[in-house]
Design a protein around this motif. Structure first.
Motif, PDB file in Angstrom:
ATOM      1  N   CYS A  54       0.834  -1.200   0.000  1.00 21.08           N
ATOM      2  CA  CYS A  54       0.000   0.000   0.000  1.00 21.08           C
ATOM      3  C   CYS A  54       0.876   1.261   0.000  1.00 21.08           C
ATOM      4  CB  CYS A  54      -0.897  -0.022   1.236  1.00 21.08           C
ATOM      5  SG  CYS A  54      -1.759   1.540   1.486  1.00 21.08           S
ATOM      6  N   HIS A  56       0.032   4.142   0.797  1.00 20.66           N
ATOM      7  CA  HIS A  56      -0.349   5.053   1.875  1.00 20.66           C
ATOM      8  C   HIS A  56       0.263   4.637   3.213  1.00 20.66           C
ATOM      9  CE1 HIS A  56      -3.236   6.748  -0.917  1.00 20.66           C
ATOM     10  NE2 HIS A  56      -3.729   5.538  -1.126  1.00 20.66           N
ATOM     11  N   CYS A  57       0.323   3.332   3.468  1.00 22.29           N
ATOM     12  CA  CYS A  57       0.765   2.901   4.798  1.00 22.29           C
ATOM     13  C   CYS A  57       1.777   1.747   4.765  1.00 22.29           C
ATOM     14  CB  CYS A  57      -0.435   2.503   5.651  1.00 22.29           C
ATOM     15  SG  CYS A  57      -1.181   0.935   5.182  1.00 22.29           S
ATOM     16  N   HIS A  59       1.452  -1.262   4.126  1.00 23.23           N
ATOM     17  CA  HIS A  59       0.911  -2.573   4.503  1.00 23.23           C
ATOM     18  C   HIS A  59       0.901  -3.469   3.259  1.00 23.23           C
ATOM     19  CE1 HIS A  59      -1.881  -5.436   6.421  1.00 23.23           C
ATOM     20  NE2 HIS A  59      -1.391  -4.915   7.540  1.00 23.23           N
ATOM     21  N   CYS A  76      -6.423  -1.217   0.319  1.00 23.90           N
ATOM     22  CA  CYS A  76      -5.550  -1.704   1.393  1.00 23.90           C
ATOM     23  C   CYS A  76      -6.428  -2.245   2.511  1.00 23.90           C
ATOM     24  CB  CYS A  76      -4.677  -0.562   1.894  1.00 23.90           C
ATOM     25  SG  CYS A  76      -3.770  -0.979   3.380  1.00 23.90           S
ATOM     26  N   CYS A  79      -5.448   0.221   5.929  1.00 28.47           N
ATOM     27  CA  CYS A  79      -5.932   1.609   6.070  1.00 28.47           C
ATOM     28  C   CYS A  79      -7.214   1.862   5.264  1.00 28.47           C
ATOM     29  CB  CYS A  79      -4.840   2.603   5.683  1.00 28.47           C
ATOM     30  SG  CYS A  79      -4.467   2.644   3.921  1.00 28.47           S
TER      31      CYS A  79
HETATM   32 ZN   LIG Z   1      -2.758   1.186   3.575  1.00 31.12          ZN
END
Ligand SMILES: [Zn+2]
Length: 345
Positions: A54, A56-57, A59, A76, A79
């Motif tokens: 991901c 964004h995070c 993961h 994801c 998140c």
């Molecule tokens: Zn994420």
């Protein structure tokens, strides 16, 4: 319709410069055109070589989440945010097609001005500026500071501090010193705090490190910070006779060969490669007519990148530049440019 023969006949009577223009044109329509799908595939492959992550995070549990505008979308599981193959890349959210990005990369390889890039690609000057720095921001993330080992040539160079572009756009910007006409020399002679110190290190297998370290004269602590955890195994540093290197060597235990002023070589120990690097860098930088200090780091990375791929053909370089700048996650936003500060390590 003209025949191939007549076109070739026409090309033959052109001068060398015009022939090169024809070659460039053909290269653009044939080679760069074919890169479009290759670029997309290679970015996907590089980005997700260790499975989907991901943006964004970070993961790694993600699932497919339908298509949007013909592009595969993912979600994801941590998140719950969605993303596609190009999220947090320079091209993300760009309505311009990939061809333009590849062509833009080629203009960057040639070291064209922001205005010239804009004209050739057919985009506005602000967009051209934005693309340039989004691409290099991403390249900076992709390459990182790097590391050096073995025989390492180290030297510092200076650029005049510049607030170019700052005051026009911002109402809140206060010029920290009296403005001076571009292109004139700084008032103070020698090294002053109006100069930004860039430290460069280069080993004999071609690894390069280059960062802004301080304003004015460098201290051994600046050098220590620069090389912290960035030296592979046993290294022998070759430098000029600057005292800060001596203190650095004493503090870190790195072996030091200082080349005395007026001497060029002590056997295999010399600083000729780094001197040559700096003279090429200065010459290359001249074309930009002074770079704002807050973007200087980007220019250092751009030049470093060009040195790594020096021997490749321009078209191949264009492809690499786009693929690599889209591989790492880098999320530069338009508003970030306004508040941007110079990047010192
Ligand atoms: Zn994420």
């Amino acid at each position: 319709m003209p025949s191939v023969e007549s076109v070739i006949k026409d090309i033959k009577i052109l001068g060398a410069t015009e022939q090169e223009e024809v070659l460039n044109y053909l290269e653009e329509i044939i080679v760069l055109g074919s890169f479009v799908t290759e670029v997309t595939d290679e970015v996907k492959e590089n980005r997700f070589s260790r499975g989907k992550v991901c943006p964004h995070c970070d993961h790694d549990e993600v699932s497919r989440n339908g298509k949007f505008n013909g592009k595969q979308r993912y979600i994801c599981r941590s998140c719950r945010k969605t993303f596609n193959d190009f999220t947090h890349s320079p091209r993300y959210n760009s309505k311009k097609d990939t061809r333009k990005w590849v062509l833009y990369a080629k203009c960057m390889i040639n070291g064209y001005s922001i205005r010239k890039c804009a004209e050739i690609v057919g985009i506005s000057v602000p967009t051209s500026f934005y693309w340039r720095h989004k691409i290099i921001d991403a390249i900076r993330t992709f390459m990182g500071m790097g590391s050096v080992g073995g025989v390492v040539e180290v030297d510092e160079t200076f650029f005049r501090e510049s607030f170019k572009g700052n005051h026009k756009k911002s109402k809140n910007f206060i010029m920290p010193r009296k403005s001076r006409k571009r292109g004139t020399k700084g008032r103070k002679r020698g090294i002053s705090n109006e100069q930004v110190c860039v430290l460069c290190a280069m080993d004999r297998v071609g690894n390069i490190m280059t960062e802004l370290i301080c304003k004015g004269r460098m201290k051994h602590t600046d050098i220590e910070r620069f090389f912290n955890d960035k030296i592979d195994g046993d290294a022998i540093f070759c430098t000029d006779s600057h005292k800060s290197y001596l203190k650095f060597a004493q503090n870190t235990g790195v072996e030091l060969k200082q080349i005395k002023r007026g001497r060029h070589k002590e056997g295999v120990y010399h600083i000729q490669h780094i001197n040559y690097y700096h003279s090429k860098l200065k010459k290359w930088m001249d074309r930009f007519n002074g770079v704002a200090t807050k973007y200087l780091s980007n220019y250092m990375y751009w030049f470093k990148w060009l040195q790594y791929f020096d021997t490749e053909k321009d078209t191949i370089k264009s492809k690499y530049l786009i693929v690599q700048s889209h591989t790492s996650h880098c999320n530069t936003k338009l508003e970030d440019f306004k508040t941007r500060k110079a990047i010192f390590i």
